[in-house]
Design a protein around this motif. Structure first.
Motif, PDB file in Angstrom:
ATOM      1  N   SER A 120       0.839  -1.203   0.000  1.00  0.00           N
ATOM      2  CA  SER A 120       0.000   0.000   0.000  1.00  0.00           C
ATOM      3  C   SER A 120       0.872   1.251   0.000  1.00  0.00           C
ATOM      4  CB  SER A 120      -0.905   0.019   1.236  1.00  0.00           C
ATOM      5  OG  SER A 120      -1.734  -1.116   1.270  1.00  0.00           O
ATOM      6  N   VAL A 124      -2.103   5.957   1.425  1.00  0.00           N
ATOM      7  CA  VAL A 124      -3.157   5.076   1.941  1.00  0.00           C
ATOM      8  C   VAL A 124      -2.956   4.806   3.421  1.00  0.00           C
ATOM      9  CG1 VAL A 124      -4.084   2.723   1.837  1.00  0.00           C
ATOM     10  CG2 VAL A 124      -3.663   3.989  -0.278  1.00  0.00           C
ATOM     11  N   LEU A 125      -1.706   4.547   3.812  1.00  0.00           N
ATOM     12  CA  LEU A 125      -1.416   4.257   5.214  1.00  0.00           C
ATOM     13  C   LEU A 125      -1.615   5.490   6.094  1.00  0.00           C
ATOM     14  CD1 LEU A 125       1.783   2.047   4.765  1.00  0.00           C
ATOM     15  CD2 LEU A 125      -0.561   1.293   5.169  1.00  0.00           C
ATOM     16  N   ILE A 183      -6.885  -2.558   3.808  1.00  0.00           N
ATOM     17  CA  ILE A 183      -5.421  -2.507   3.721  1.00  0.00           C
ATOM     18  C   ILE A 183      -4.832  -3.880   4.016  1.00  0.00           C
ATOM     19  CG2 ILE A 183      -3.347  -1.607   4.862  1.00  0.00           C
ATOM     20  CD1 ILE A 183      -4.825   1.068   5.143  1.00  0.00           C
ATOM     21  N   GLU A 187      -2.674  -6.068   1.406  1.00  0.00           N
ATOM     22  CA  GLU A 187      -1.288  -6.407   1.723  1.00  0.00           C
ATOM     23  C   GLU A 187      -1.053  -7.902   1.566  1.00  0.00           C
ATOM     24  OE1 GLU A 187       1.405  -4.574   2.351  1.00  0.00           O
ATOM     25  OE2 GLU A 187       0.198  -2.785   1.988  1.00  0.00           O
TER      26      GLU A 187
END
Length: 350
Positions: A120, A124-125, A183, A187
């Motif tokens: 990601s 996004v994080l 997420i 991942e």
């Protein structure tokens, strides 16, 4: 008083709480020499770090409401044992203690991102951090709103019927968990050589559940059920049903792999069998899922009916929030056990 009844309805349940091919094909595929590279790619510590990173964000917002539901369960037992009725002051005291916990959470530092090669993007994080803070803030607002309502009730006033704080809380909380499971799922799928070694089906299932929660919450803000909301919720429900099947497929893959390892070790005179571990873990996850799944079906049934009872939907949403909140802690322990079993199996297979 009907909204007091809605909240107290939660009391009775406060104590509850990868895409894969056919097993044989997967087992054959991963029994080849190619599997050796995948074993090297699997790192237990990194798997647990990735899971814990997403879980920490969920816990930060889930734990305060978990404390609330747990306290309601204790109060219910006391009432049951003594044959008394809960007073508005009793529940207000619980709410106030939760507010104190949320205030403490707000003062804590940000969750540390592990040193992993994330698939990601940083954007996004970082978005996860922002939505997490919003979840904490809206949770605090919701419980402050509850405290004010119970204060009014204790003074003999009518319990206010406004549900805007409840809707904002459910919206922020659902979107946080939706984002964190999204997420985590991505991942596991995009990070090299990890997809079959995780509960990918479970993470997608939970992603779909919180997608459904967001759509359901939108109903409470609408005086009339719009066709697009109905279609969105019904589509979300179908996606949950499809993702539910993938939990079984995950364990089908795990059992296929362990069968190959078992046969190989039997030939070496070193018997090994992890099937009992996977069976126990699958049963535990299914048990926890099956507790809240009927509420999802009931909300969907409300939407499919000619006339939607929004008060009923609000009550179902509160009870579903209760169960999902307690679910997070319970299933996280099982997921750690699954990862450890896979690591032990692969270690012995080398």
């Amino acid at each position: 008083m009907k909204y007091l009844a809605i909240l107290l309805a939660c009391l009775s349940i406060a104590s509850f709480s990868s895409t894969a091919q056919d097993t044989e094909a997967e087992a054959s595929k991963h029994s080849s020499a190619k599997a050796e590279n995948q074993y090297k790619a699997l790192n237990l510590l990194e798997q647990l770090q990735l899971f814990q990173y997403a879980q920490d964000y969920r816990n930060k917002c889930v734990r305060p409401s978990e404390s609330f539901y747990y306290a309601l369960g204790v109060l219910e037992k006391k009432i049951s044992d003594e044959g008394a009725q809960p007073s508005s002051e009793d529940i207000r005291g619980i709410v106030t203690s939760v507010i104190d916990k949320i205030q403490a959470v707000k003062g804590k530092s940000k969750i540390e991102r592990p040193e992993l090669e994330f698939a990601s993007s940083s954007k996004v994080l970082s978005g996860l951090e922002v939505i997490s803070e919003r979840c904490v803030e809206q949770t605090l607002n919701y419980f402050k709103d509850l405290s004010d309502k119970y204060a009014a009730l204790s003074e003999g006033k009518e319990f206010p019927s406004d549900t805007s704080a409840l809707r904002a809380y459910l919206e922020a909380k659902s979107r946080l968990l939706l984002r964190s499971y999204s997420i985590e799922t991505n991942e596991y799928r995009l990070h090299p050589d990890t997809d079959i070694f995780t509960l990918d089906g479970y993470t997608e299932f939970m992603f779909r559940v919180y997608q459904f929660m967001v759509a359901s919450n939108a109903l409470m803000a609408e005086p009339e059920l719009k066709q697009e909301l109905r279609e969105e919720l019904m589509s979300s429900f179908q996606q949950i049903k499809e993702a539910r099947k993938k939990i079984e497929k995950d364990f089908g893959v795990f059992n296929g792999l362990q069968l190959v390892f078992k046969l190989a070790k039997d030939k070496e005179g070193k018997p090994v069998d992890f099937s009992a571990d996977f069976k126990t873990q699958k049963e535990a996850i299914n048990e926890y899922v099956d507790i809240f799944y009927p509420f999802i079906e009931e909300i969907n049934a409300q939407v499919e009916s000619p006339e939607v009872d929004l008060n009923k939907v609000a009550q179902l949403m509160l009870r579903l929030d209760n169960l999902l909140t307690l679910h997070e802690r319970r299933v996280s322990k099982v997921r750690v056990e699954v990862t450890k079993t896979l690591d032990a199996m692969i270690t012995q297979a080398k």
